[in-house]
Design an enzyme around this catalytic site. Sequence first.
Site, mmCIF file in Angstrom:
data_model
loop_
_atom_site.group_PDB
_atom_site.id
_atom_site.type_symbol
_atom_site.label_atom_id
_atom_site.label_comp_id
_atom_site.label_asym_id
_atom_site.label_seq_id
_atom_site.Cartn_x
_atom_site.Cartn_y
_atom_site.Cartn_z
ATOM 1 C CG ASP A 152 -1.881 1.160 1.275
ATOM 2 O OD1 ASP A 152 -1.689 2.133 0.520
ATOM 3 O OD2 ASP A 152 -2.836 1.116 2.073
ATOM 4 C CB VAL A 153 1.955 3.607 -2.662
ATOM 5 C CG1 VAL A 153 2.385 2.533 -3.649
ATOM 6 C CG2 VAL A 153 0.624 4.235 -3.065
ATOM 7 C CG ASN A 188 0.636 3.332 -12.623
ATOM 8 O OD1 ASN A 188 0.160 4.040 -13.497
ATOM 9 N ND2 ASN A 188 -0.005 2.259 -12.148
ATOM 10 C CE1 TYR A 246 -6.297 10.814 -10.441
ATOM 11 C CE2 TYR A 246 -6.772 12.626 -11.933
ATOM 12 C CZ TYR A 246 -6.189 11.400 -11.690
ATOM 13 O OH TYR A 246 -5.493 10.758 -12.690
ATOM 14 C CE LYS A 283 -2.766 11.291 -10.798
ATOM 15 N NZ LYS A 283 -1.729 10.236 -10.877
#
Length: 351
Positions: A100-101, A127, A192, A196
């Site tokens: 789990d990043v 990613n 989101y 980004k």
Amino acid sequence: MTDARPTSPLLLRLPYLLALLPVLMLGGCATTLDATEAAAVAGKTYVVTGASSGFGRGVALKLGAMRANVVLAARRTAVLDEVAAQVQAAGGQALVVTTDVADAAAVEALGTAAVARFGRIDVWINNAGVGAIGEFDKVPLADHARVVDVNLKGVIYGSHVALRQFRQQGAGTLVNIGSVESEIPLAYHASYAATKAAILGLGRALREELRLGGQRHIAVSTVLPWAADTPFFNQAANYTGHAPRMALMDDPAKVVDVIVRASVYPREEVPAGWKARSAYWSHRIAPDLVERVSANIAHAEQFEKAGPAPNGSNAVHQPRVGPGTTGVDGGVRARMEREDAARKAETLPTQ
């Protein structure tokens, strides 16, 4: 009598924007790989997060076919085992590390496992990502926080581990997956888009630090895909009451090739395909206009064209396995075609 009102700066720029778009659509780098890239990848060790589906799975399979060593990281161990078998069948080597990043210790363990198995890390691809779709204040704070934990903190954790290893080796390439939304934030994608944009800023800052430190053999590249038909949309938290969709979705295979090429020829920012390039440069010319048009398109797609769907956090907090969740392709374009056909049928006049 003439109208003395000043002309909008956006309208003054519009002719230049429209004139530039055809050039952007035709220009730029190719999106298919050749033998030169394959030779450069063979035998190299890649860490790929989010490798159980979407771009990550596609990249892993492509790297396997190019005979790379691929370290597969995601939350779904059983799915990663499937990917590993495919990588090895294609001619590559694979290592599964359930990760789990959003957990810094888990990402540290991922790097340690990669080096223990293959001796070094040549490329680290951050990613893994999740999303939350809906009006900002109608999306639960817990979902917004999880988007930040995975998309931004996960990239920071991975970048930290990768760069420390690269400095020790004297070389390496970090590839972070941003989005067209790194440049053009979309309505209903607020957290989101924020993450980004932060990934893009992170990459720019890291490149300058490496330049100042004389680290000529360590590269950082940020890939900026257009919306693509991956399981991301099926897995995202959704509080719109409608199934997630977006206009002119790309084939994920095209983005996969761009990501792999960026690992061989890293550039600071890599818009993936003509739609991403057009959006990226158009925003530089007329940012307010492009953001307004993009928001209108997002609203029409999500609230006027999409079919009904239940609200919920979906796979943002806990991984799921089911139809449309484990492939490279998410089947979103096919669903959109069905929705469009049904909507058209409803509006046809009866005989």
